[in-house]
Design an enzyme around this catalytic site. Structure first.
Site, PDB file in Angstrom:
ATOM      1  N   TRP B 325       3.786   4.812  -7.778  1.00 38.52           N
ATOM      2  CA  TRP B 325       3.877   5.235  -6.372  1.00 38.52           C
ATOM      3  C   TRP B 325       2.984   4.348  -5.497  1.00 38.52           C
ATOM      4  CZ3 TRP B 325       0.199   6.883  -2.866  1.00 38.52           C
ATOM      5  CH2 TRP B 325       0.668   7.486  -1.694  1.00 38.52           C
ATOM      6  N   HIS B 326       1.826   3.937  -6.076  1.00 39.58           N
ATOM      7  CA  HIS B 326       0.874   3.159  -5.288  1.00 39.58           C
ATOM      8  C   HIS B 326       1.365   1.744  -5.019  1.00 39.58           C
ATOM      9  CE1 HIS B 326      -1.862   6.414  -6.332  1.00 39.58           C
ATOM     10  NE2 HIS B 326      -2.531   6.052  -5.256  1.00 39.58           N
ATOM     11  N   GLY B 327       2.141   1.206  -5.918  1.00 41.85           N
ATOM     12  CA  GLY B 327       2.594  -0.163  -5.670  1.00 41.85           C
ATOM     13  C   GLY B 327       3.579  -0.616  -6.719  1.00 41.85           C
ATOM     14  N   PHE B 471       1.073   1.252   0.734  1.00 38.31           N
ATOM     15  CA  PHE B 471       1.695   2.095  -0.285  1.00 38.31           C
ATOM     16  C   PHE B 471       2.728   2.989   0.371  1.00 38.31           C
ATOM     17  CE2 PHE B 471      -2.776   1.752  -2.145  1.00 38.31           C
ATOM     18  CZ  PHE B 471      -2.488   0.516  -2.659  1.00 38.31           C
TER      19      PHE B 471
END
Lengths: 345, 471
Positions: B325-327, B471
């Site tokens: 989800w962050h990257g 993000f």
């Protein structure tokens, strides 16, 4: 919770602290000034979206930025100058941007600073990367960024402690810069000498060297120290063929669509001149570039009147000399009929 | 628009003046807030507001249908529609090049010599946040946990409310939409506390993250060589502080601004670097995301209802997807995997060893947790595995003769600041800023407030983007 009391104290003390900070920097001789940052550059670049027959564009490094005095240029030629030269950069990324991303076909003056133009075309080299970052910033600039810059102008014009520069030499009074000047024990090698600001620029990017650089020798010598530090480093051999070919390719494209291309070699002195003469001999670099590109060319060494100009830190003309240089250069160019887009011609 | 920018100051003043003027009734105030939110987002890239509109329309329609539809097949269809649209946007804009790269790598291992051209499309700011927020509404509607929003205006404002639009907190529908139903009456203390929180948030972002820590972290992680252990640790610690101050700073600003409008947003951080163990960490770090992942991923995957093995699998999957989800990079997956492994090991150890916490072993365990967290930050910050590998080796003192890239002052600055950060998190662990402020003399609070304001002004942040915007 008595937040009213806290808020009053915070507001009062906050204003006093900021006022004291401003007064302190003024007492140190700082005056409000505009910063030569990416927004200022992008505002000029935007003019190329709607240029006219009178538009003249300047690209190159800080030398052409300091040495061409735009007010004289306007008065003498009745043209609309767009100053796109960027400090400490190679002209190649901006030249490529103009050739590939605009249909501009007026007069384009390319300032040639040999160590910056002829060293490399490698995209990660700092003087290529910085120029490319300006082009990219213009391309991706948001409305919010435009608005932020507009709002920062009144602050820059009125407060001495406000700095909005992109490079370390622009921003010598913000907290990060002040902290970076604290030196304890040397760990990674000799400390970089302090780089004192010597720019005074208008919103149209008309740059003048402040008088302090002429009257305060210690101040101008501090800049010389930085140049000596930089020039004393090890450099790989210049990529003569690659850089000349890249410039010639852009020159041909620009001329093919009717553009009037002029190369300009501005003066240098002292250590700069010595290193440029040894490392980038004229006959091996400048002459070959001019011969292959077919552009008009002006080298300061070819004119007697440019031989003894005052460059307080070896690389840029003092304001008075820059005005002389611009005036004389225009006389020469007019005599040659070099400025085909000039109404006066 | 960034909170740490001049344009935002002007924007906020205009919004507050209109909000508190007598010219609008409550409905018009909400309309004004909605329009202001679109302006806030559109000043960055106007066409991408269309994505917000599509997301709003789809989830509003799906929610309304789910409110009345009893046919299970049709209910599933509406839920799937919402998921496909929201996750479709997320995949297209965020994971497209990542998927393409991996696809290319896989097929090229069979000697096809395929070359894919990256599409290089701009990632819409905050897309991960607002898609998760709107999806939570539809999922909750599907499970009949909430009632539908009363009006389209309330729902659109829930999706777009500018203080938390681009980097959270990710707020649940029942916590925010219901606040829009009645006109807000804001007391002076509420407003001033909101302003105080906004000041703290900006101080964290511009002074602590951008001015004091970011350069050290950038220098270390931008270095190509093998680093000296001290430099590697200083860079990692600097990043741990930078990302906390950057993200917690954003959340604090968001909570403060919302409070100035009379809207209460939930806490997103509770002094996470004083966590004792990783379960505790995820109750204190990016709380709105961890609870989202718990409620909409971990529990649907089975949670702890189907035995230990299934629980560990659910935990690992949740953390892996949380990392992604962050990257869109494998380094983020590794970051998530490490957190998953830490959580699994912690649960295993807790089932075998019982420790009665006291002040001494508590702070030691918190220090151990923070140290282990720092190893995960290396993967989060490094752009390439080779950088992460070299950094970890240096942090484990394998490279005693590594390159020195930081000056003595930078190292001292980072170690002092991070020590203060850790100690203050430990002191604040079981209390809150509000409680501490209540016990503080008003003049002292005023002086601290003024100093923070002064430091924000002289830091002159040049509008550095918040890390979590990407993000």
């Amino acid at each position: 919770m008595k937040l009213k009391q806290s808020l009053i104290i915070a507001a009062t003390l906050g204003v006093i602290l900021v006022a004291a900070w401003e007064l302190y920097w003024r007492s140190q001789g700082r005056q409000p000034n505009i910063d030569d940052n990416k927004n200022l550059w992008a505002n000029q670049r935007a003019k190329l979206e709607h240029y006219n027959d009178n538009t003249v564009v300047f690209i190159g490094s800080s030398r052409i930025l300091y040495d061409i005095q735009l007010d004289i240029w306007i008065d003498e030629t009745n043209t609309d100058p767009v100053m796109l030269a960027a400090q400490g950069t190679s002209p190649l990324p901006i030249f490529r941007d103009i050739v590939d991303n605009t249909d501009f076909n007026g007069t384009l003056l390319v300032g040639v600073t040999p160590p910056l133009l002829f060293s490399t075309t490698y995209p990660e080299a700092n003087f290529i990367k910085v120029a490319q970052s300006l082009v990219d910033y213009y391309d991706k600039r948001t409305y919010a960024q435009k608005l932020n810059h507009k709002l920062s102008i009144p602050l820059q014009k009125n407060l001495a402690f406000i700095r909005d520069g992109d490079q370390s030499w622009d921003t010598d009074v913000d907290l990060k810069m002040l902290l970076s000047q604290i030196h304890l024990k040397e760990r990674t090698g000799p400390f970089y000498p302090p780089f004192n600001n010597f720019e005074s620029i208008t919103l149209d990017r008309h740059m003048k060297m402040p008088q302090k650089m002429v009257t305060d020798t210690a101040y101008s010598n501090s800049v010389k120290k930085v140049w000596a530090y930089i020039l004393g480093g090890d450099f790989p051999p210049p990529e003569r063929e690659a850089t000349i070919n890249a410039t010639v390719e852009l020159a041909k494209k620009f001329q093919a669509r009717g553009g009037n291309l002029i190369f300009l070699r501005c003066p240098s002195s002292g250590l700069f001149r010595k290193i440029e003469s040894l490392g980038f001999p004229r006959n091996q670099f400048w002459d070959i570039l001019i011969e292959n590109s077919g552009g008009k060319a002006y080298h300061y060494e070819d004119y007697e009147q440019f031989h003894n100009l005052n460059l307080p830190e070896w690389s840029h003309l003092a304001e008075k000399d820059a005005r002389f240089f611009t005036t004389e250069l225009l006389k020469i160019m007019k005599a040659d009929g070099a400025l085909t887009n000039s109404k006066s011609d | 628009m960034l909170f740490n920018s001049l344009s935002f100051v002007v924007f906020l003043v205009i919004v507050l003046v209109l909000y508190y003027s007598k010219i609008f009734n409550w409905t018009n105030k909400k309309r004004m807030l909605l329009l202001a939110s679109y302006v806030f987002y559109g000043l960055w890239n106007p066409p991408l507001v269309i994505l917000l509109w599509i997301s709003t329309m789809v989830d509003w329609t799906a929610g309304n249908k789910l409110a009345i539809e009893e046919n299970q097949r049709k209910r599933v269809m509406w839920l799937v529609l919402s998921m496909v649209v929201n996750l479709g946007f997320l995949t297209f804009f965020k994971y497209r090049d990542f998927l393409l790269d991996n696809f290319t790598s896989v097929i090229n291992t069979y000697g096809y010599g395929y070359r894919a051209k990256p599409m290089d499309i701009l990632l819409p700011m905050g897309i991960s946040f607002y898609t998760f927020q709107t999806m939570s509404y539809t999922i909750d509607m599907y499970y009949k946990k909430i009632k539908p929003a009363k009006t389209f205006l309330d729902f659109a404002l829930y999706v777009t409310f500018f203080p938390q639009l681009v980097a959270g907190p990710i707020v649940r529908a029942q916590d925010l939409i219901t606040q829009f139903y009645e006109e807000k009456r804001v007391t002076f203390n509420q407003f001033a506390w909101g302003l105080f929180l906004l000041t703290i948030g900006l101080f964290e972002k511009t002074v602590l993250a951008d001015t004091l820590l970011s350069d050290t972290s950038d220098t270390v992680f931008g270095s190509k060589g093998i680093l000296n252990s001290i430099d590697a640790w200083a860079g990692t610690l600097a990043f741990s502080g930078q990302i906390f101050f950057d993200f917690a700073g954003y959340s604090t600003c968001a909570i403060g601004i919302a409070l100035m409008l009379g809207i209460i947003l939930p806490d997103n951080f509770r002094y996470p670097y004083a966590s004792i163990g990783f379960s505790d960490l995820w109750k204190r770090w990016h709380i709105s995301l961890s609870t989202w992942l718990r409620d909409y991923l971990y529990i649907p995957l089975g949670g702890n209802r189907h035995g230990i093995t299934r629980m560990y699998v659910a935990l690992m999957l949740t953390m892996l997807l949380g990392g992604l989800w962050h990257g869109a990079a494998w380094t983020f997956v590794i970051w998530g995997a490490l957190h998953g492994i830490y959580l699994v090991l912690e649960r295993l150890l807790k089932s075998k060893i019982k420790i009665k916490l006291n002040a001494i072993n508590g702070i030691l365990l918190a220090l151990l947790t923070y140290t282990l967290v720092n190893f995960t930050w290396v993967f989060f910050r490094a752009r390439e595995f080779s950088t992460a590998k070299n950094m970890i080796a240096s942090m484990l003192f394998v490279n005693s003769e590594g390159e020195k890239v930081l000056e003595s002052f930078d190292i001292i600055k980072v170690f002092v600041l991070i020590t203060i950060l850790f100690i203050s998190h430990w002191i604040m662990r079981n209390t809150s800023l509000k409680e501490v402020s209540l016990k503080t003399k008003p003049w002292l609070l005023g002086v601290v407030w003024a100093i923070m304001f002064f430091l924000i002004v002289i830091a002159q942040g040049s509008g550095e983007q918040f890390i979590y915007f990407q993000f």
